[in-house]
Design an enzyme around this catalytic site. Structure first.
Site, PDB file in Angstrom:
ATOM      1  CB  SER A   1      -0.941  -0.028   1.206  1.00  0.00           C
ATOM      2  OG  SER A   1      -1.953   0.937   1.062  1.00  0.00           O
ATOM      3  CG  ASN A   2      -0.415   4.627  -1.320  1.00  0.00           C
ATOM      4  OD1 ASN A   2      -1.089   5.449  -0.708  1.00  0.00           O
ATOM      5  ND2 ASN A   2      -0.909   3.936  -2.340  1.00  0.00           N
TER       6      ASN A   2
END
Ligand code: C5P
Length: 206
Positions: free
Chosen positions: A18-19
């Site tokens: 993810s981020n």
């Protein structure tokens, strides 16, 4: 319709790629659109914040799920703003069981490209207004204009990730907005709430 937040691309049942996107920009846009009288559909990745009141929120995890929901609601939308931070890649295969530590010192995850959600909408644009975001670290203007054309957008909002107070996981942003008619608007550092107001002012002028 507004997309917000990150996507999660699961590797196994308990791990994902993810981020650090918080969803703040997209949620601020949803709130501003609602204030202006729009009916708002917010397609959101996982976030720690609550969607604004009286907004239809649809929660997703992966880019594939986001793509599906965005395309489902596309026919109902007049203005689409892509403020989500979509993972460019996902694991080829999600392991059914938790991956175990093994004696190998290296572990390889094969990734495959995710669909570009906004570019997909750009291909069937009709008379809809489509707005994209971009986070750049170099050749800001050149990259922004390339994405504007490639995704068939009306407007692109670009933040320079190297500037303090811009980009991911901040309450403020510093952006430049480019439109398809060649207009450029450089905005000073401001809260994401205030920026949402400015973005809709610019969208109205398209
Ligand atoms: O190409 P890039 O990721 O920089 O483009 C950013 C813009 O495109 C954002 O508006 C983002 O929401 C959208 N995007 C998308 N699907 C992807 C990647 C980006 O809709 N797979």
């Amino acid at each position: 319709m507004i997309t917000a937040g990150p996507t999660r691309e699961y590797i196994d049942p308990v791990r994902f790629i993810s981020n650090p996107s918080t969803g703040k920009m997209g949620y601020a846009l949803a709130e501003e659109a609602k204030k202006r009288g729009a009916e708002v559909i917010l397609i959101s990745g996982p976030t720690q914040i609550s969607p604004p009141n009286r907004v239809k929120a649809v929660f997703v995890n992966s880019a594939i799920q986001m793509n599906k929901q965005v395309n489902k609601y596309f026919p109902q939308a007049d203005i689409i703003i892509g403020a989500s931070a979509v993972s460019d890649f996902r694991p080829v295969k999600k392991q059914k069981l938790k991956i175990k530590k093994n004696s190998k010192s290296k572990f390889v995850i094969n990734l495959t490209k995710n669909p570009d959600i906004l570019a997909g909408l750009g291909k069937k644009k009709h008379n809809k207004i489509i707005v994209g975001f971009a986070l750049e670290t170099d050749n800001i203007e050149k990259n922004a204009l390339r994405k504007l054309a490639k995704k068939n957008l009306d407007l692109i909002v670009v933040n320079n990730a190297t500037q303090e107070g811009a980009g991911f996981a901040t309450d403020t942003n510093i952006v430049t907005v480019f439109d398809k008619n060649g207009n450029k608007t450089a905005l000073s550092k401001m809260s994401k709430t205030k920026l949402a107001v400015k973005i809709f002012d610019i969208v109205r002028r398209i």
